[in-house]
Design a protein around this motif. Structure first.
Motif, PDB file in Angstrom:
ATOM      1  N   SER A   1       6.466 -65.867 -14.482  1.00 48.76           N
ATOM      2  CA  SER A   1       6.998 -66.970 -13.937  1.00 48.76           C
ATOM      3  C   SER A   1       8.407 -66.667 -13.912  1.00 48.76           C
ATOM      4  O   SER A   1       9.231 -67.034 -14.704  1.00 48.76           O
TER       5      SER A   1
ATOM      6  N   LYS B   1       5.407 -64.974 -20.578  1.00 48.88           N
ATOM      7  CA  LYS B   1       5.572 -66.219 -19.866  1.00 48.88           C
ATOM      8  C   LYS B   1       6.591 -65.879 -18.945  1.00 48.88           C
ATOM      9  O   LYS B   1       6.329 -66.155 -17.607  1.00 48.88           O
TER      10      LYS B   1
ATOM     11  N   GLU C   1      15.012 -70.837 -15.621  1.00 48.97           N
ATOM     12  CA  GLU C   1      15.209 -72.195 -16.433  1.00 48.97           C
ATOM     13  C   GLU C   1      15.594 -71.776 -17.740  1.00 48.97           C
ATOM     14  O   GLU C   1      16.783 -72.194 -18.260  1.00 48.97           O
TER      15      GLU C   1
ATOM     16  N   THR D   1      10.330 -69.951 -14.658  1.00 51.37           N
ATOM     17  CA  THR D   1      10.340 -70.271 -16.034  1.00 51.37           C
ATOM     18  C   THR D   1      11.381 -69.349 -16.801  1.00 51.37           C
ATOM     19  O   THR D   1      12.140 -70.114 -17.545  1.00 51.37           O
TER      20      THR D   1
END
Length: 316
Positions: A284, A280, A290, A287
């Motif tokens: 990204s 993941k 974050e 992502t």
């Protein structure tokens, strides 16, 4: 990208785990309102002269928080018969302590006896990530400085040779989840590693393989050229990724390619949840940023300590 990162981090202020004992976002608003800009200036000056400073400060903060909480015990000098954390084997390559000294001196000139060395280190680590092109975040403040620092306790730090079970245990003992483990491992996008941290993967790996079979053959060959079996070259090693002074998600892409340096990095693919997170984050960057912000706030809120040191290298 910077705007997106800033937006994400501001949102995450509300999503982050509960703050540690007595920590708050506005802790110094009345007692030392300019503390953040003072620390930022000290870090900026250091980074202009040395691009390796961001990696050093982020690693220093991580190593501090994993021993007795974020209490600046990693900054204390060895005295008399006590060998301090900074002189323990895992911390032998830590550097840039002068950046914290410079920031502390400037803060003391403005607000004597108010701001802890632990808070200065947490702020400096945030600024280091920002200056390396990473996200920003609000740093919870109000940490106290510890009075105990023992080199023997550095064996508690996660080792580059750890497998996934050892990593899970190390992080969970500090209240950190698998999500935190994978997100904080992304700090390995910055910096340089000495041969000793990955030598076991490229020479005499086990009875069957000379090289770790999870490592890409051409990558292993390049590492063996700079880290021969009998390595007498001082400070020989390799960058953590091809852009070692830029905070990005390249680290996760390298793991998927079998081009990560540490066994502990590659171990993230050996458990379904952590493998999914690696994929993941590799896909990204937003992502990853974050998740990193959320996890670094959580880690930096592990508290400890009893005092506000006047000098970050010695107890009061």
């Amino acid at each position: 990208m910077a705007a997106i990162a800033a937006l994400l981090s501001s949102l995450l202020i509300f999503l982050a785990s509960p703050l540690g004992n007595a920590l708050s976002w506005n802790y110094y608003d009345k007692t030392c309102p300019d503390v953040e800009s003072i620390v930022t200036n000290a870090v900026k000056q250091a980074v202009m002269a040395d691009k390796t400073v961001p990696a050093a400060l982020l690693r220093m903060h991580f190593h501090d928080c994993f021993i007795r909480g974020c209490d600046a015990s990693v900054l204390l000098n060895s005295v008399n018969k006590n060998t301090a954390e900074k002189d323990g084997p895992p911390n032998a390559s830590l550097h840039a302590f002068y950046v914290i000294d410079n920031a502390k001196k400037a803060v003391e000139a403005m607000c004597p006896g108010v701001v802890s060395c632990a808070d200065i280190l947490a702020l400096a680590a945030r600024d280091a990530v920002v200056l390396a092109g990473g996200p920003t975040w609000e740093v919870p403040k109000g940490r106290k400085d510890g009075r105990i620092s023992r080199a023997t306790e550095t064996r508690q730090l996660p080792s580059p040779a750890f497998n996934i079970s050892q990593l899970k245990q190390s992080f969970s003992q500090r209240g950190l989840s698998l999500d935190d483990l994978v997100a904080l491992s992304g700090g390995h996008t910055l910096g340089f590693s000495h041969c000793s941290s990955f030598q076991s993967r490229i020479h005499n790996f086990n009875a069957t393989h000379d090289i770790d079979p999870t490592m890409h053959p051409s990558f292993a060959a390049s590492l063996r050229s700079v880290c021969p079996k009998k390595n007498n070259v001082k400070n020989a090693g390799a960058n953590m990724d091809p852009s070692p002074t830029t905070f990005d998600n390249t680290y996760y892409k390298l793991i998927l390619q079998g081009r990560s340096l540490f066994s502990s990095d590659q171990a993230l693919l050996t458990f379904p949840k952590t493998k999914n997170l690696v994929s993941k984050f590799a896909t990204s960057k937003e992502t990853f940023l974050e998740a990193f912000v959320n996890s670094v706030i959580k880690m930096s809120s592990i508290t400890g300590g009893q005092e506000i040191r006047k000098d970050c290298r010695v107890v009061n």
